[in-house]
Design an enzyme around this catalytic site. Structure first.
Site, PDB file in Angstrom:
ATOM      1  N   HIS A  79       0.851  -1.187   0.000  1.00 55.77           N
ATOM      2  CA  HIS A  79       0.000   0.000   0.000  1.00 55.77           C
ATOM      3  C   HIS A  79       0.892   1.244   0.000  1.00 55.77           C
ATOM      4  O   HIS A  79       1.977   1.258   0.591  1.00 55.77           O
ATOM      5  CB  HIS A  79      -0.926   0.010   1.215  1.00 55.77           C
TER       6      HIS A  79
ATOM      7  N   ASP B 284       1.016   4.139   1.460  1.00 55.30           N
ATOM      8  CA  ASP B 284       1.520   4.796   2.662  1.00 55.30           C
ATOM      9  C   ASP B 284       2.649   4.012   3.318  1.00 55.30           C
ATOM     10  O   ASP B 284       3.254   4.481   4.281  1.00 55.30           O
ATOM     11  CB  ASP B 284       0.388   5.058   3.666  1.00 55.30           C
ATOM     12  N   HIS B 285       2.938   2.828   2.800  1.00 52.42           N
ATOM     13  CA  HIS B 285       4.032   2.024   3.348  1.00 52.42           C
ATOM     14  C   HIS B 285       5.200   1.866   2.385  1.00 52.42           C
ATOM     15  O   HIS B 285       6.233   1.309   2.767  1.00 52.42           O
ATOM     16  CB  HIS B 285       3.514   0.640   3.760  1.00 52.42           C
TER      17      HIS B 285
ATOM     18  N   ASP C 278       0.193  -4.195   8.609  1.00 53.23           N
ATOM     19  CA  ASP C 278      -1.259  -4.025   8.597  1.00 53.23           C
ATOM     20  C   ASP C 278      -1.917  -5.387   8.450  1.00 53.23           C
ATOM     21  O   ASP C 278      -1.570  -6.173   7.562  1.00 53.23           O
ATOM     22  CB  ASP C 278      -1.675  -3.132   7.430  1.00 53.23           C
TER      23      ASP C 278
ATOM     24  N   HIS D  97      -0.185   2.383  14.467  1.00 52.59           N
ATOM     25  CA  HIS D  97      -1.054   2.509  13.285  1.00 52.59           C
ATOM     26  C   HIS D  97      -2.488   2.896  13.670  1.00 52.59           C
ATOM     27  O   HIS D  97      -3.461   2.237  13.317  1.00 52.59           O
ATOM     28  CB  HIS D  97      -1.055   1.193  12.490  1.00 52.59           C
TER      29      HIS D  97
END
Length: 306
Positions: free
Chosen positions: A11, A13-14, A200, A260
């Site tokens: 993803h 944002d990672h 996540d 997170h």
């Protein structure tokens, strides 16, 4: 001083910050032909993303890097979300593409062996998320126990190189012909420290995660939403404090760190949506054992075992 980077999932944002991080490291580097590469570990597709990002931005790194890709299994995310990246760039010439290994799941261990040297082992395990995600376990190997100096003296072994040989696990032969094995003069090995970091996820997949995380000195787990939003969290492939705490309890982890958090949660003093409530929910599952809320640039010391 960064030599290894671990990416949990693809993803944005990672991973969007990764090319920039490498360029920053490059600005702080001196070109050295013999410099060891920075090893980057992450899901299949990471090599293509990183190589193309650096190529399109005309970024010239002053150090080599290698990308080691973990091949996910299809059950790590909803079937409609799974994308097979094994054919990326197939047939295209990538003369300057980074080297690296392709790592497949070991079905017996239900994990991926990433790094192993004399001091530590790093393994990855599967998590369930909206896209394939991974957790990582860093474990120090046991250190040899202390030498029984008095027993060595009684055996006629003088301080010196022979002590070092025994400490390294090798048997020695005395002038008298007597063999002394390490087990005769060494105390019980001292266990190493273990740190587990989950990306996540709504939870681990398979039996590998709990086995690898058992007895962790530190377990870092996401807690995006509070326990009251459990269904919504699972729907989006995320966890709650209770989910994280139950895993920590099953693994008998010594310390749980939550991370997170959704932007809806604010520092203490903002009603029932403050971060302190997430901390309380996890501690309730762990019978009051203290839980840590992660903050940017937080440093946590894990003492050596004796």
């Amino acid at each position: 001083r960064i030599t290894k980077i671990f990416i949990t999932h693809l993803h944005g944002d990672h991973i969007f910050g990764l090319p920039g991080l490498l360029c920053t490291l490059s600005l702080q580097s001196n070109p050295e032909a013999s410099k060891a590469p920075v090893d980057i570990y992450g899901p299949l597709g990471l090599r293509s993303f990183l190589w193309r990002s650096l190529e399109l931005s005309h970024s010239q790194l002053l150090f080599p890097y290698a990308v080691h890709e973990l091949v996910p299994t299809r059950d790590q995310c909803p079937a409609e979300e799974f994308k097979d990246f094994s054919g990326l760039d197939r047939g295209e010439a990538l003369p300057q593409g980074p080297p690296g290994r392709v790592l497949h799941l070991d079905p017996e261990e239900d994990s991926y062996l990433l790094v192993e040297d004399e001091q530590l082992v790093v393994r990855a395990f599967r998590l369930f998320h909206r896209v394939p995600s991974f957790g990582f376990v860093l474990e120090e190997k046991p250190r040899p126990g202390k030498l029984n100096v008095q027993k060595l003296k009684d055996l006629g072994v003088q301080p010196g190189p022979l002590y070092g040989k025994l400490k390294s696990g090798a048997a020695i032969v005395l002038e008298s012909g007597v063999t002394v094995s390490p087990g005769e003069v060494l105390a019980t090995p001292v266990p190493g420290r273990k740190v587990c970091v989950l990306g996540d996820c709504s939870g681990p997949l398979g039996h590998g995660a709990e086995r690898l995380c058992r007895g962790a000195d530190l377990l870092v787990h996401e807690a995006t939403l509070g326990d009251g939003q459990r269904d919504k969290a699972r729907q989006h492939g995320h966890s709650t404090p209770g989910t994280a705490a139950r895993l920590a309890r099953r693994c008998r982890a010594k310390r749980l760190v939550l991370t997170h958090f959704s932007q809806r949660y604010r520092p203490a003093g903002h009603g029932d949506t403050d971060l302190a409530e997430l901390k309380r929910q996890a501690e309730a599952v762990l019978d009051g054992q203290e839980v840590t809320l992660a903050e940017d640039f937080m440093t946590i010391e894990i003492p050596m075992k004796h």
